[in-house]
Design a protein around this motif. Structure first.
Motif, PDB file in Angstrom:
ATOM      1  N   SER A 117      13.607  77.808  48.376  1.00  0.00           N
ATOM      2  CA  SER A 117      14.546  76.756  48.743  1.00  0.00           C
ATOM      3  C   SER A 117      15.306  76.207  47.531  1.00  0.00           C
ATOM      4  N   GLN A 118      16.572  75.907  47.740  1.00  0.00           N
ATOM      5  CA  GLN A 118      17.398  75.271  46.703  1.00  0.00           C
ATOM      6  C   GLN A 118      18.251  74.196  47.369  1.00  0.00           C
ATOM      7  N   ASN A 119      18.630  73.174  46.566  1.00  0.00           N
ATOM      8  CA  ASN A 119      19.580  72.188  47.063  1.00  0.00           C
ATOM      9  C   ASN A 119      20.988  72.728  46.927  1.00  0.00           C
ATOM     10  N   SER A 120      21.824  72.444  47.930  1.00  0.00           N
ATOM     11  CA  SER A 120      23.244  72.817  47.850  1.00  0.00           C
ATOM     12  C   SER A 120      23.936  71.907  46.839  1.00  0.00           C
ATOM     13  N   PRO A 121      24.943  72.409  46.101  1.00  0.00           N
ATOM     14  CA  PRO A 121      25.457  73.774  46.072  1.00  0.00           C
ATOM     15  C   PRO A 121      24.511  74.718  45.340  1.00  0.00           C
ATOM     16  N   ALA A 122      24.476  75.991  45.788  1.00  0.00           N
ATOM     17  CA  ALA A 122      23.538  76.937  45.209  1.00  0.00           C
ATOM     18  C   ALA A 122      24.050  78.365  45.348  1.00  0.00           C
ATOM     19  N   THR A 123      23.423  79.247  44.587  1.00  0.00           N
ATOM     20  CA  THR A 123      23.718  80.676  44.678  1.00  0.00           C
ATOM     21  C   THR A 123      22.474  81.370  45.202  1.00  0.00           C
ATOM     22  N   ILE A 124      22.645  82.198  46.216  1.00  0.00           N
ATOM     23  CA  ILE A 124      21.515  82.926  46.798  1.00  0.00           C
ATOM     24  C   ILE A 124      20.935  83.870  45.746  1.00  0.00           C
ATOM     25  N   SER A 125      19.643  84.182  45.835  1.00  0.00           N
ATOM     26  CA  SER A 125      19.077  85.070  44.819  1.00  0.00           C
ATOM     27  C   SER A 125      19.609  86.493  45.033  1.00  0.00           C
ATOM     28  N   MET A 126      20.080  87.068  43.948  1.00  0.00           N
ATOM     29  CA  MET A 126      20.630  88.423  43.995  1.00  0.00           C
ATOM     30  C   MET A 126      20.473  89.080  42.634  1.00  0.00           C
ATOM     31  N   ARG A 127      20.611  90.413  42.638  1.00  0.00           N
ATOM     32  CA  ARG A 127      20.487  91.159  41.398  1.00  0.00           C
ATOM     33  C   ARG A 127      21.661  90.862  40.468  1.00  0.00           C
ATOM     34  N   GLU A 128      21.431  90.993  39.174  1.00  0.00           N
ATOM     35  CA  GLU A 128      22.497  90.728  38.206  1.00  0.00           C
ATOM     36  C   GLU A 128      23.725  91.587  38.491  1.00  0.00           C
ATOM     37  N   ASP A 129      23.465  92.825  38.942  1.00  0.00           N
ATOM     38  CA  ASP A 129      24.588  93.747  39.190  1.00  0.00           C
ATOM     39  C   ASP A 129      24.794  93.956  40.693  1.00  0.00           C
ATOM     40  N   GLU A 130      24.495  92.915  41.492  1.00  0.00           N
ATOM     41  CA  GLU A 130      24.646  93.025  42.946  1.00  0.00           C
ATOM     42  C   GLU A 130      26.067  93.478  43.284  1.00  0.00           C
ATOM     43  N   LYS A 131      26.184  94.516  44.110  1.00  0.00           N
ATOM     44  CA  LYS A 131      27.506  95.059  44.446  1.00  0.00           C
ATOM     45  C   LYS A 131      28.149  94.272  45.579  1.00  0.00           C
ATOM     46  N   GLY A 132      29.468  94.261  45.606  1.00  0.00           N
ATOM     47  CA  GLY A 132      30.171  93.641  46.723  1.00  0.00           C
ATOM     48  C   GLY A 132      31.159  92.582  46.293  1.00  0.00           C
ATOM     49  N   SER A 147      27.784  62.949  64.357  1.00  0.00           N
ATOM     50  CA  SER A 147      27.202  62.398  63.123  1.00  0.00           C
ATOM     51  C   SER A 147      26.694  63.505  62.205  1.00  0.00           C
ATOM     52  N   ALA A 148      26.861  63.277  60.898  1.00  0.00           N
ATOM     53  CA  ALA A 148      26.412  64.250  59.901  1.00  0.00           C
ATOM     54  C   ALA A 148      24.892  64.308  59.884  1.00  0.00           C
ATOM     55  N   LEU A 149      24.332  65.497  59.748  1.00  0.00           N
ATOM     56  CA  LEU A 149      22.872  65.654  59.677  1.00  0.00           C
ATOM     57  C   LEU A 149      22.480  65.841  58.217  1.00  0.00           C
ATOM     58  N   LYS A 150      22.061  64.728  57.617  1.00  0.00           N
ATOM     59  CA  LYS A 150      21.777  64.772  56.184  1.00  0.00           C
ATOM     60  C   LYS A 150      20.582  65.662  55.889  1.00  0.00           C
ATOM     61  N   ASN A 151      20.702  66.386  54.790  1.00  0.00           N
ATOM     62  CA  ASN A 151      19.631  67.280  54.332  1.00  0.00           C
ATOM     63  C   ASN A 151      19.234  68.323  55.373  1.00  0.00           C
ATOM     64  N   ALA A 152      20.175  68.715  56.207  1.00  0.00           N
ATOM     65  CA  ALA A 152      19.919  69.827  57.138  1.00  0.00           C
ATOM     66  C   ALA A 152      19.514  71.059  56.326  1.00  0.00           C
ATOM     67  N   LYS A 153      18.732  71.922  56.985  1.00  0.00           N
ATOM     68  CA  LYS A 153      18.229  73.125  56.300  1.00  0.00           C
ATOM     69  C   LYS A 153      18.981  74.347  56.813  1.00  0.00           C
ATOM     70  N   ILE A 154      19.495  75.155  55.891  1.00  0.00           N
ATOM     71  CA  ILE A 154      20.202  76.387  56.262  1.00  0.00           C
ATOM     72  C   ILE A 154      19.437  77.561  55.659  1.00  0.00           C
ATOM     73  N   THR A 180      16.767  79.609  51.353  1.00  0.00           N
ATOM     74  CA  THR A 180      16.769  78.378  52.141  1.00  0.00           C
ATOM     75  C   THR A 180      17.582  77.362  51.344  1.00  0.00           C
ATOM     76  N   PHE A 181      18.516  76.680  52.009  1.00  0.00           N
ATOM     77  CA  PHE A 181      19.422  75.766  51.312  1.00  0.00           C
ATOM     78  C   PHE A 181      19.400  74.408  52.008  1.00  0.00           C
ATOM     79  N   ILE A 182      19.314  73.344  51.199  1.00  0.00           N
ATOM     80  CA  ILE A 182      19.264  71.993  51.751  1.00  0.00           C
ATOM     81  C   ILE A 182      20.635  71.346  51.564  1.00  0.00           C
ATOM     82  N   ALA A 183      21.237  70.931  52.688  1.00  0.00           N
ATOM     83  CA  ALA A 183      22.553  70.297  52.646  1.00  0.00           C
ATOM     84  C   ALA A 183      22.446  68.908  52.023  1.00  0.00           C
TER      85      ALA A 183
END
Ligand code: MBD
Ligand code: FE
Length: 284
Positions: A117-132, A147-154, A180-183
């Motif tokens: 899990s990381q707090n947003s904004p964040a970068t998903i875990s990926m390889r250093e040379d991830e293609k794409g 209403s905004a849902l604070k700290n929603a989980k994505i 996992t990302f926390i808004a």
């Protein structure tokens, strides 16, 4: 939960990883069906199969081919794949048709809970040379009353540029392209990831054998998988798709809906693409 990451890319290896994943998921323990319910559903299923045999005058050779194929589905560990590709979309339709917010789409066989899990904004875990192509995926999570849902989980998981999922294909770091990302307090999230490629389900196992024998194709359009949750709200399982993908109209898993198509734009940063997509969750 730990999944034995397969040592090679055969259908049987990824199928068995998906079967182990299901066995470990706790979903089996939740089944609580009455005798009446089992009688009703099993009788209807058996009757539907008998009706096909009589209507289509199925031969002993065909009956034996079916037996051999069903045995192979199990040997290849492809029951989760088969059921998720050809039946889950109807189960999902029944489960979500009461919703006012997002209905979502099927989970499929490759979800793994508890990705780091990381707090947003964040970068998903990926390889250093991830293609794409870099993809900034952002939006807001709200309740049906706006209403905004604070700290929603994505929770986000998807295939890499080659169409492989970490933990189900060999040689990929454990949590690659899973997170996992926390808004924030306003329910806003910003996630940096890579645009996934179109995905072909394994073709060298029992499901692939059926696809070839029936003259079908094995493609799913490129997709992001998501689970979005917030306190007091129904869990949303969804997939999102990219406009222009040739398989948006003939997904083998029948899991595309018009409202799940993203509006992808060039990234403001100049590097890759960005897309904004908001989620609306129903209160429980
Ligand atoms: C997938 O990646 C998927 O999302 C589904 C539904 C079935 C097989 C592979
Ligand atoms: Fe998928």
């Amino acid at each position: 939960m730990t999944i034995e990451t397969p040592a090679d890319a055969t259908a049987a290896k990824s199928g068995n990883a998906a079967t182990d994943s299901f066995r470990n998921s706790g979903k089996l323990a939740k089944v609580d069906a009455s005798t009446e319910r089992v009688n009703l559903l099993a009788s209807k299923l058996v009757k539907a199969a008998n009706d096909i045999i009589l209507e289509e005058r199925v031969s002993y050779d065909e009956f034996n081919a079916l037996k051999a194929w069903l045995i192979k589905v199990g040997d290849d560990g492809e029951w989760p794949l088969f059921l998720d590709v050809w039946l889950e979309h109807s189960v999902e339709e029944v489960a979500t048709d009461h919703r006012e917010g997002n209905k979502g789409s099927i989970e499929g066989p490759y979800y793994v809970p508890e990705a780091p899990s990381q707090n947003s904004p964040a970068t998903i875990s990926m390889r250093e040379d991830e293609k794409g192509t870099n993809l900034l995926f952002q939006g807001q999570v709200r309740s049906t009353d706006g209403s905004a849902l604070k700290n929603a989980k994505i929770e986000l998981w998807h295939a890499d540029e080659e169409g492989f999922y970490s933990q189900f294909a060999p040689g990929i770091p454990e949590w690659n392209l899973r997170g996992t990302f926390i808004a924030d307090e306003e329910g806003n999230f910003q996630i940096n990831t890579m645009q996934p490629a179109p995905y072909q389900i394994p073709t060298d196992g029992a499901c692939g054998q059926l696809i070839a024998a029936a003259g079908w194709h094995a493609w799913r359009p490129a997709h992001l998988h998501l689970k979005v949750s917030a306190e007091g709200h129904e869990l949303l399982t969804a997939q999102l798709y990219f406009p222009g993908d040739e398989h948006n109209d003939d997904d083998i898993a029948s899991a595309v809906k018009p409202e799940l198509l993203l509006d992808v734009q060039p990234a403001e940063s100049g590097n890759g693409k960005q897309v904004t997509y908001d989620f609306v969750l129903d209160p429980v």
